[in-house]
Design a protein around this motif. Structure first.
Motif, PDB file in Angstrom:
ATOM      1  N   PRO A 158      -1.591   2.724  -2.893  1.00  0.00           N
ATOM      2  CA  PRO A 158      -2.638   2.915  -1.879  1.00  0.00           C
ATOM      3  C   PRO A 158      -4.046   2.764  -2.463  1.00  0.00           C
ATOM      4  O   PRO A 158      -4.944   2.266  -1.792  1.00  0.00           O
ATOM      5  CB  PRO A 158      -2.396   4.333  -1.369  1.00  0.00           C
ATOM      6  CG  PRO A 158      -1.644   5.019  -2.457  1.00  0.00           C
ATOM      7  CD  PRO A 158      -0.826   3.961  -3.143  1.00  0.00           C
ATOM      8  N   GLY A 159      -4.225   3.177  -3.721  1.00  0.00           N
ATOM      9  CA  GLY A 159      -5.557   3.117  -4.336  1.00  0.00           C
ATOM     10  C   GLY A 159      -6.028   1.683  -4.459  1.00  0.00           C
ATOM     11  O   GLY A 159      -7.143   1.335  -4.033  1.00  0.00           O
ATOM     12  N   GLU A 160      -5.176   0.840  -5.010  1.00  0.00           N
ATOM     13  CA  GLU A 160      -5.529  -0.565  -5.196  1.00  0.00           C
ATOM     14  C   GLU A 160      -5.734  -1.239  -3.839  1.00  0.00           C
ATOM     15  O   GLU A 160      -6.659  -2.034  -3.667  1.00  0.00           O
ATOM     16  CB  GLU A 160      -4.429  -1.307  -5.973  1.00  0.00           C
ATOM     17  CG  GLU A 160      -4.391  -1.009  -7.464  1.00  0.00           C
ATOM     18  CD  GLU A 160      -3.722   0.316  -7.812  1.00  0.00           C
ATOM     19  OE1 GLU A 160      -3.235   1.005  -6.891  1.00  0.00           O
ATOM     20  OE2 GLU A 160      -3.702   0.678  -9.002  1.00  0.00           O
ATOM     21  N   PHE A 161      -4.846  -0.885  -2.893  1.00  0.00           N
ATOM     22  CA  PHE A 161      -4.950  -1.497  -1.572  1.00  0.00           C
ATOM     23  C   PHE A 161      -6.280  -1.142  -0.925  1.00  0.00           C
ATOM     24  O   PHE A 161      -6.955  -1.991  -0.342  1.00  0.00           O
ATOM     25  CB  PHE A 161      -3.787  -1.025  -0.693  1.00  0.00           C
ATOM     26  CG  PHE A 161      -3.671  -1.794   0.593  1.00  0.00           C
ATOM     27  CD1 PHE A 161      -2.985  -2.997   0.633  1.00  0.00           C
ATOM     28  CD2 PHE A 161      -4.276  -1.335   1.754  1.00  0.00           C
ATOM     29  CE1 PHE A 161      -2.892  -3.725   1.806  1.00  0.00           C
ATOM     30  CE2 PHE A 161      -4.192  -2.055   2.928  1.00  0.00           C
ATOM     31  CZ  PHE A 161      -3.500  -3.260   2.959  1.00  0.00           C
ATOM     32  N   GLU A 162      -6.640   0.129  -1.077  1.00  0.00           N
ATOM     33  CA  GLU A 162      -7.918   0.606  -0.528  1.00  0.00           C
ATOM     34  C   GLU A 162      -9.080  -0.205  -1.111  1.00  0.00           C
ATOM     35  O   GLU A 162      -9.986  -0.623  -0.398  1.00  0.00           O
ATOM     36  CB  GLU A 162      -8.073   2.091  -0.880  1.00  0.00           C
ATOM     37  CG  GLU A 162      -9.105   2.830  -0.062  1.00  0.00           C
ATOM     38  CD  GLU A 162      -8.738   2.880   1.415  1.00  0.00           C
ATOM     39  OE1 GLU A 162      -9.671   2.805   2.214  1.00  0.00           O
ATOM     40  OE2 GLU A 162      -7.526   2.967   1.750  1.00  0.00           O
ATOM     41  N   LEU A 163      -9.023  -0.417  -2.431  1.00  0.00           N
ATOM     42  CA  LEU A 163     -10.090  -1.170  -3.097  1.00  0.00           C
ATOM     43  C   LEU A 163     -10.195  -2.591  -2.537  1.00  0.00           C
ATOM     44  O   LEU A 163     -11.292  -3.108  -2.330  1.00  0.00           O
ATOM     45  CB  LEU A 163      -9.844  -1.232  -4.605  1.00  0.00           C
ATOM     46  CG  LEU A 163     -10.127   0.051  -5.396  1.00  0.00           C
ATOM     47  CD1 LEU A 163      -9.691  -0.125  -6.851  1.00  0.00           C
ATOM     48  CD2 LEU A 163     -11.610   0.404  -5.344  1.00  0.00           C
ATOM     49  N   THR A 164      -9.047  -3.204  -2.285  1.00  0.00           N
ATOM     50  CA  THR A 164      -9.101  -4.590  -1.808  1.00  0.00           C
ATOM     51  C   THR A 164      -9.778  -4.675  -0.438  1.00  0.00           C
ATOM     52  O   THR A 164     -10.316  -5.721  -0.077  1.00  0.00           O
ATOM     53  CB  THR A 164      -7.699  -5.229  -1.696  1.00  0.00           C
ATOM     54  OG1 THR A 164      -6.940  -4.468  -0.753  1.00  0.00           O
ATOM     55  CG2 THR A 164      -6.992  -5.278  -3.028  1.00  0.00           C
ATOM     56  N   GLN A 165      -9.748  -3.569   0.303  1.00  0.00           N
ATOM     57  CA  GLN A 165     -10.368  -3.600   1.627  1.00  0.00           C
ATOM     58  C   GLN A 165     -11.889  -3.755   1.549  1.00  0.00           C
ATOM     59  O   GLN A 165     -12.541  -4.089   2.522  1.00  0.00           O
ATOM     60  CB  GLN A 165     -10.010  -2.324   2.414  1.00  0.00           C
ATOM     61  CG  GLN A 165      -8.523  -2.200   2.710  1.00  0.00           C
ATOM     62  CD  GLN A 165      -7.955  -3.452   3.366  1.00  0.00           C
ATOM     63  OE1 GLN A 165      -8.372  -3.849   4.439  1.00  0.00           O
ATOM     64  NE2 GLN A 165      -7.019  -4.101   2.680  1.00  0.00           N
ATOM     65  N   ASP A 166     -12.463  -3.440   0.348  1.00  0.00           N
ATOM     66  CA  ASP A 166     -13.909  -3.619   0.167  1.00  0.00           C
ATOM     67  C   ASP A 166     -14.235  -4.977  -0.451  1.00  0.00           C
ATOM     68  O   ASP A 166     -15.381  -5.238  -0.808  1.00  0.00           O
ATOM     69  CB  ASP A 166     -14.455  -2.525  -0.765  1.00  0.00           C
ATOM     70  CG  ASP A 166     -14.341  -1.152  -0.137  1.00  0.00           C
ATOM     71  OD1 ASP A 166     -14.398  -1.081   1.098  1.00  0.00           O
ATOM     72  OD2 ASP A 166     -14.191  -0.169  -0.890  1.00  0.00           O
ATOM     73  N   HIS A 177      -9.849  -5.488  -7.809  1.00  0.00           N
ATOM     74  CA  HIS A 177      -9.396  -5.453  -6.418  1.00  0.00           C
ATOM     75  C   HIS A 177     -10.561  -5.467  -5.436  1.00  0.00           C
ATOM     76  O   HIS A 177     -10.490  -6.083  -4.395  1.00  0.00           O
ATOM     77  CB  HIS A 177      -8.503  -4.233  -6.199  1.00  0.00           C
ATOM     78  CG  HIS A 177      -7.219  -4.350  -6.963  1.00  0.00           C
ATOM     79  ND1 HIS A 177      -6.924  -3.575  -8.055  1.00  0.00           N
ATOM     80  CD2 HIS A 177      -6.175  -5.202  -6.812  1.00  0.00           C
ATOM     81  CE1 HIS A 177      -5.744  -3.924  -8.538  1.00  0.00           C
ATOM     82  NE2 HIS A 177      -5.265  -4.922  -7.811  1.00  0.00           N
ATOM     83  N   ASN A 178     -11.636  -4.767  -5.784  1.00  0.00           N
ATOM     84  CA  ASN A 178     -12.799  -4.749  -4.883  1.00  0.00           C
ATOM     85  C   ASN A 178     -13.782  -5.838  -5.292  1.00  0.00           C
ATOM     86  O   ASN A 178     -14.942  -5.581  -5.573  1.00  0.00           O
ATOM     87  CB  ASN A 178     -13.468  -3.382  -4.880  1.00  0.00           C
ATOM     88  CG  ASN A 178     -13.817  -2.916  -6.265  1.00  0.00           C
ATOM     89  OD1 ASN A 178     -13.275  -3.428  -7.243  1.00  0.00           O
ATOM     90  ND2 ASN A 178     -14.717  -1.951  -6.359  1.00  0.00           N
ATOM     91  N   GLN A 211       0.812  -1.215   0.000  1.00  0.00           N
ATOM     92  CA  GLN A 211       0.000   0.000   0.000  1.00  0.00           C
ATOM     93  C   GLN A 211       0.850   1.271   0.000  1.00  0.00           C
ATOM     94  O   GLN A 211       0.324   2.350  -0.244  1.00  0.00           O
ATOM     95  CB  GLN A 211      -0.936  -0.001   1.196  1.00  0.00           C
ATOM     96  CG  GLN A 211      -0.219  -0.057   2.520  1.00  0.00           C
ATOM     97  CD  GLN A 211      -1.190  -0.081   3.662  1.00  0.00           C
ATOM     98  OE1 GLN A 211      -2.032   0.795   3.779  1.00  0.00           O
ATOM     99  NE2 GLN A 211      -1.096  -1.116   4.489  1.00  0.00           N
TER     100      GLN A 211
END
Lengths: 428, 249
Positions: free
Chosen positions: A139-147, A234-235, A135
């Protein structure tokens, strides 16, 4: 082009300098010691560093002195043995290696030599510990994976749920998109099902036999959807929810209403509008705006066509063009369905004299009847209203005249008589 | 409300209002009409949101599957009420007709065609005479039979799409989508017909509340059902000389 690049470079450089000054000021003001283990290659300076490699305290060669030796291992807390050998060409050939990223940019805790001792409970713990670093640059992709459904499963306690490096690998991270267009490369499309298959192998096997999977893998035709075209990247949404189900026709429609793809294969692009117009689709799309998570028992595309095992329509065993197969499908929800029943469904055809002729002619009949009925009635009613108003106006005039005459003849006019006369005049 | 004023109020010299009225509808017929209004209104109100499901207002009404089910249930109950009413109407009136207890006024005759033609000429100012109507003028007969046909079609097609599995046991499947289309389109024809044609003739052209009161005044009889009026008054004259003498004055 070169000009703008130079400008960009200057801008990013300036930004990097500004950032450095800012962080210095902040740290001085807050009187915190300048942290040694925070790398100088972070955040906003990422792009600048791509162009102008920063002198790192430790180069990859240093790492590879030990980790380039096959057989280097360590024992984890649970007794598992972790292979510490990294084939030099693996990182060098990866998208990160190509760009000149160094080992220590991801392995941030090992800035000195000999580096601090690494410890982990087990193999999975190693992955999870090291995965957190992604991340920093993504960070963008990581954020998406959190959903994603993976994150949900992970947070629910399933630590096998996929994290970044499970799909992208740790060292052999491949370039998946065309750097100019940002679109997936054809190669990447071929890799995707294999990537998902690492965990979802049962689904992969179904997909292999489906019209989409067999086309992708058999003929390397990348027009067909891979996993991510339906599930996202990712999400990745939980596909078992009511909301996913209710919205799923839109997923299929993304490609199946696109003539650029469908025309090549002679596949109809009317599948969505005919579905929406027919019994099942009518109910399904009804709730989308108000209750997108409504539980529905009406079929969506995949209830009839299958989810991962979508067959060719003329497949003798599963294809829905085969009448018996269609009836079998109908009977899943309508157990009492008989031979005639499948024709109650218009099979994605727009009614025409050749297909669903009865519906076509009924439609034609009403297309003529309704304007005739409305028009005819409107004309007759307005003519009638006009004539009625005119008569009333005339009879009032006559009545006035009669009353005038009667006033002269008789001082006391007989109401009933004048009424009778008036109606006689009217019917003249 | 009505284009024509009520002209049947006559003041006798002593100030007492006298009004001779004629029976037009029996009590049962008036109740049948009330039931018809109720069931058709409910059917239209619950059916139209289903037809115009793409419209915002419809999606707000049918927001959840539970609501859709509820509205469909109301629709089905109203449909059952209407079907029972129509079947009752049919058998009751056939029974009365065969028992010679109901005149055959409602059946279309060649006279209606001639009346329609004369009315058409009247509307085009080709003649000054409106046709003299019997108990039911040709427009009223047309209304009755048009609604009769529509209700028949709506009932039939409604049952087909309600029970597609039963129907496809002995009829081709294509009949189901055709019935759905017919049901949905015919509903609009019904609504338009009632609003434009029926409401005009009973509310706008003149306020005719006889389906609720059951009676028409002498003035209305003379004006709108001249043939029927003549027929009735001749009968009256035949039986009671005195009465007919008074009527003629």
């Amino acid at each position: 082009m070169h000009h703008s690049r130079a400008i960009m470079r200057t801008l990013f450089g300036a930004l990097a300098v500004l950032f450095a000054i800012w962080s210095l000021v902040v740290s001085v003001v807050s009187a915190a010691p300048f942290s040694q283990d925070v790398e100088p290659t972070q955040g906003a300076s990422e792009s600048a560093q791509e162009e102008t490699p920063i002198n790192l305290s430790i180069g990859d060669d240093t790492c590879l002195e030990c980790h380039g030796q096959p057989g280097l291992t360590m024992e984890l807390e649970n007794g598992e043995v972790l292979d510490l050998f990294v084939p030099p060409q693996e990182h060098a050939g990866s998208v990160h290696g190509e760009k000149g990223y160094a080992c220590v940019q991801c392995h941030t805790t090992v800035g000195d030599y000999p580096h601090t001792k690494f410890s982990a409970l087990d193999q999975r713990d190693v992955t999870l510990q090291l995965n957190a670093v992604c991340q920093r640059c993504h960070p963008g992709e990581f954020e998406l994976t959190q959903d994603s459904a993976h994150a949900t499963a992970f947070n629910a306690g399933n630590h096998e749920a996929a994290v970044c490096s499970d799909c992208h690998t740790a060292h052999d991270v491949r370039r998946l998109t065309n750097p100019d267009t940002g679109e997936l490369t054809p190669d990447a499309r071929l890799w995707i099902p294999q990537t998902c298959a690492r965990c979802h192998s049962a689904i992969y096997n179904k997909y292999l036999d489906s019209v989409h999977g067999a086309t992708l893998i058999g003929t390397e035709n990348t027009d067909v959807p891979t996993c991510i075209d339906c599930h996202g990247v990712h999400n990745i949404e939980d596909p078992t929810t009511a909301a996913f189900r209710l919205n799923s026709p839109q997923i299929c429609a993304n490609c199946h209403t696109n003539p650029e793809i469908m025309d090549k294969y002679g596949v109809s692009t009317n599948v969505l509008n005919t579905y929406v117009a027919d019994f099942h689709g009518t109910s399904v799309v009804l709730f989308e705006p108000e209750t997108p998570d409504a539980e529905i028992n009406k079929p969506v595309c995949f209830d009839c066509h299958g989810v991962h095992e979508i067959a060719w329509v003329d497949d003798p065993i599963k294809g829905l063009h085969v009448r018996q197969n269609l009836l079998t499908r109908c009977q899943v929800c309508h157990p009492d369905a008989t031979d005639n029943f499948p024709d109650a469904w218009l099979s994605h055809y727009i009614p025409s004299p050749d297909n669903n002729a009865l519906v076509y002619y009924v439609d034609l009949f009403y297309k003529i009847l309704i304007p005739v009925v409305i028009g005819g009635m409107a004309v007759l009613v307005s003519m009638d209203a006009g004539r009625t108003l005119l008569d009333r106006y005339r009879s009032r005039k006559v009545k006035e005249q009669v009353e005038l005459v009667e006033d002269v003849k008789q001082p006391l006019p007989d109401q009933s008589k004048s009424g009778a006369e008036e109606s006689e005049v009217e019917h003249e | 409300m009505s284009l024509e004023m009520n002209q049947d109020t006559r003041l006798e010299s002593n100030g007492v209002r006298l009004e001779r009225t004629y029976q037009r509808f029996m009590l049962g017929q008036r109740w049948e009409h009330a039931l018809l209004i109720l069931s058709v209104t409910v059917l239209l109100l619950t059916g139209l949101p289903q037809k115009y499901r793409a419209a915002m207002w419809s999606q707000q009404i049918l927001a959840t599957p539970e609501r859709l089910d509820l509205i469909r249930q109301i629709h089905h109950i109203a449909a059952i009420v209407l079907i029972i009413e129509v079947v009752y109407h049919l058998f009751h009136n056939l029974y009365l007709l065969f028992g010679r207890r109901l005149p055959e006024d409602i059946f279309p005759t060649w006279q209606d065609v001639r009346d329609a033609w004369q009315m058409f000429k009247y509307l085009l100012f080709l003649t000054k005479e409106k046709p003299a109507a019997g108990k039911y003028n040709f427009e009223q007969k047309f209304t009755y039979w048009f609604i009769f046909l529509i209700l028949g079609m709506m009932g039939l097609t409604g049952l087909i799409i309600w029970f597609p599995l039963v129907v496809t046991n002995f009829l081709p499947g294509g009949i189901v989508p055709a019935a759905k289309l017919t049901h949905s389109t015919e509903a609009i024809v019904t609504a338009i017909f009632i609003i434009i044609w029926h409401f005009y003739h009973v509310h706008i052209e003149r306020l005719n509340l006889s389906i609720f009161t059951g009676r028409l005044s002498e003035q209305e009889m003379r004006k709108y059902h001249a043939a029927e009026y003549a027929h009735l008054t001749v009968e009256v004259r035949d039986t009671t000389e005195e009465e007919s003498g008074r009527d003629a004055s």
